[in-house]
Design a protein around this motif. Structure first.
Motif, PDB file in Angstrom:
ATOM      1  N   LYS A  99       0.823  -1.219   0.000  1.00  0.00           N
ATOM      2  CA  LYS A  99       0.000   0.000   0.000  1.00  0.00           C
ATOM      3  C   LYS A  99       0.859   1.273   0.000  1.00  0.00           C
ATOM      4  O   LYS A  99       0.342   2.358   0.231  1.00  0.00           O
ATOM      5  CB  LYS A  99      -0.926   0.002   1.219  1.00  0.00           C
ATOM      6  CG  LYS A  99      -1.927  -1.144   1.246  1.00  0.00           C
ATOM      7  CD  LYS A  99      -2.783  -1.076   2.506  1.00  0.00           C
ATOM      8  CE  LYS A  99      -3.784  -2.225   2.561  1.00  0.00           C
ATOM      9  NZ  LYS A  99      -4.612  -2.168   3.802  1.00  0.00           N
ATOM     10  N   ASN A 100       2.123   1.101  -0.221  1.00  0.00           N
ATOM     11  CA  ASN A 100       3.054   2.237  -0.218  1.00  0.00           C
ATOM     12  C   ASN A 100       3.180   2.877   1.166  1.00  0.00           C
ATOM     13  O   ASN A 100       3.374   4.089   1.303  1.00  0.00           O
ATOM     14  CB  ASN A 100       2.642   3.301  -1.243  1.00  0.00           C
ATOM     15  CG  ASN A 100       3.843   3.990  -1.874  1.00  0.00           C
ATOM     16  OD1 ASN A 100       4.789   3.329  -2.293  1.00  0.00           O
ATOM     17  ND2 ASN A 100       3.807   5.303  -1.937  1.00  0.00           N
ATOM     18  N   GLU A 101       3.111   2.038   2.183  1.00  0.00           N
ATOM     19  CA  GLU A 101       3.232   2.492   3.569  1.00  0.00           C
ATOM     20  C   GLU A 101       4.553   1.986   4.158  1.00  0.00           C
ATOM     21  O   GLU A 101       4.982   0.867   3.869  1.00  0.00           O
ATOM     22  CB  GLU A 101       2.075   1.967   4.420  1.00  0.00           C
ATOM     23  CG  GLU A 101       0.706   2.461   3.984  1.00  0.00           C
ATOM     24  CD  GLU A 101      -0.411   1.761   4.732  1.00  0.00           C
ATOM     25  OE1 GLU A 101      -1.448   2.417   4.995  1.00  0.00           O
ATOM     26  OE2 GLU A 101      -0.272   0.553   5.039  1.00  0.00           O
ATOM     27  N   VAL A 102       5.175   2.830   4.988  1.00  0.00           N
ATOM     28  CA  VAL A 102       6.394   2.420   5.691  1.00  0.00           C
ATOM     29  C   VAL A 102       5.992   1.590   6.901  1.00  0.00           C
ATOM     30  O   VAL A 102       5.275   2.071   7.782  1.00  0.00           O
ATOM     31  CB  VAL A 102       7.218   3.641   6.146  1.00  0.00           C
ATOM     32  CG1 VAL A 102       8.506   3.174   6.837  1.00  0.00           C
ATOM     33  CG2 VAL A 102       7.549   4.546   4.971  1.00  0.00           C
ATOM     34  N   VAL A 103       6.434   0.344   6.919  1.00  0.00           N
ATOM     35  CA  VAL A 103       6.060  -0.545   8.029  1.00  0.00           C
ATOM     36  C   VAL A 103       7.222  -0.769   8.997  1.00  0.00           C
ATOM     37  O   VAL A 103       7.005  -1.046  10.182  1.00  0.00           O
ATOM     38  CB  VAL A 103       5.555  -1.903   7.490  1.00  0.00           C
ATOM     39  CG1 VAL A 103       4.229  -1.723   6.760  1.00  0.00           C
ATOM     40  CG2 VAL A 103       6.574  -2.562   6.577  1.00  0.00           C
ATOM     41  N   SER A 104       8.450  -0.659   8.501  1.00  0.00           N
ATOM     42  CA  SER A 104       9.616  -0.880   9.364  1.00  0.00           C
ATOM     43  C   SER A 104      10.836  -0.222   8.736  1.00  0.00           C
ATOM     44  O   SER A 104      10.789   0.270   7.600  1.00  0.00           O
ATOM     45  CB  SER A 104       9.866  -2.381   9.558  1.00  0.00           C
ATOM     46  OG  SER A 104      10.167  -2.992   8.320  1.00  0.00           O
ATOM     47  N   TYR A 105      11.933  -0.227   9.481  1.00  0.00           N
ATOM     48  CA  TYR A 105      13.176   0.335   8.942  1.00  0.00           C
ATOM     49  C   TYR A 105      14.384  -0.211   9.683  1.00  0.00           C
ATOM     50  O   TYR A 105      14.264  -0.804  10.768  1.00  0.00           O
ATOM     51  CB  TYR A 105      13.166   1.861   9.020  1.00  0.00           C
ATOM     52  CG  TYR A 105      13.269   2.445  10.417  1.00  0.00           C
ATOM     53  CD1 TYR A 105      14.506   2.704  11.011  1.00  0.00           C
ATOM     54  CD2 TYR A 105      12.124   2.761  11.143  1.00  0.00           C
ATOM     55  CE1 TYR A 105      14.599   3.256  12.284  1.00  0.00           C
ATOM     56  CE2 TYR A 105      12.204   3.310  12.422  1.00  0.00           C
ATOM     57  CZ  TYR A 105      13.438   3.551  12.990  1.00  0.00           C
ATOM     58  OH  TYR A 105      13.532   4.092  14.256  1.00  0.00           O
TER      59      TYR A 105
END
Length: 281
Positions: A177-183
């Motif tokens: 969904k073009n969402e940042v979930v982790s990094y």
């Protein structure tokens, strides 16, 4: 009698000095003329190979190698990150954390029309030392947005984008969904400059690629940017070398179809050595 001997010694000394100074003058003049001829010849050869490079500075500058340490994140720093939870073991007396692995409790959406701007704003405001990072690239295939740390506003380039060897880097992981979930994040600190030295110019760096047959005919030098490179990411103390990062564009035939590709070259700004090259997809 003594005066005649002294006078003779002075005359001989002055003659030796004159010969030495004359030799130095002609040596310097010959060297200068050779450099002009050499540079002129290289640029002529590049033009004949239809290699374009725009306007590049031929002025040498001063720079230095830099040492830096891998930052160890504290428990307090990690717990201060709101809306995030760790995906790694927390630091303790026996365990240092030099690479953060964090997950957002609620995914953060990035606009499809401004992925880069939204990612920059996120890293700058929500990450430890986030203002020290600059966007490097958006990798749509891996669903990642990659940032490199900077020193005095200049990139600290990486030899690769592999998270297992990351240093001074932030990698955002996106979902469908073009969402940042982790990094993941690693940081360099405690920078120290070693003795300054003369560096090669932008033009010298491009010419060094040509000397080494790394510039293809009919190619275009798109950018030449100054920065640093960390060569040994698995060590706790880094030596960062000053480099010129050169992006070159040329046509390549793939499956019978011509398409434009770009390639990055990293040239040591102290000795013209080429560290690596990497094709940009």
């Amino acid at each position: 009698m003594e005066w005649n001997k002294t006078k003779t010694i002075f005359i001989i000394a002055f003659l030796v000095l004159d010969i030495f100074l004359g030799y130095q003058f002609f040596e310097k003049r010959s060297s200068s003329e050779y450099d002009v001829i050499k540079n002129s010849s290289v640029q002529t050869d590049m033009n004949e190979d239809h290699i374009t490079y725009g306007t590049l500075s031929d002025n040498a500058k001063e720079g230095s190698r830099i040492t830096a340490n891998q930052k160890s994140f504290t428990k307090e720093e990690i717990e201060s990150l709101k809306g995030q939870k760790p995906k790694m073991d927390m630091p303790s007396d026996k365990h240092k954390v030099t690479k953060l692995k964090m997950e957002f409790t609620s995914p953060i959406a990035l606009s499809k029309d401004s992925v880069e701007d939204d990612a920059k704003a996120l890293v700058s405001s929500e990450f430890q030392d986030g203002e020290e990072y600059k966007l490097w690239k958006v990798d749509k295939d891996k669903k990642q947005v990659i940032f490199f740390q900077t020193y005095q506003g200049k990139y600290i380039y990486q030899e690769n984008d592999d998270a297992s060897e990351m240093i001074g880097q932030v990698i955002l992981h996106l979902n469908d969904k073009n969402e940042v979930v982790s990094y993941e994040q690693s940081t360099l600190d405690t920078f120290k400059e070693i003795q300054k030295e003369s560096l090669i110019s932008e033009l010298d760096a491009v010419e060094s690629l040509y000397y080494q047959n790394l510039l293809k005919a009919h190619s275009t030098v798109k950018t030449v940017k100054f920065g640093y490179i960390a060569q040994y990411p698995l060590t706790s103390t880094q030596v960062l070398a000053p480099v010129w990062r050169i992006t070159v564009e040329y046509e390549k035939t793939v499956d019978g179809t011509k398409k434009k590709v770009q390639e990055n070259f990293t040239v040591n700004a102290m000795d013209s050595r080429v560290f690596d090259s990497s094709q940009i997809k």
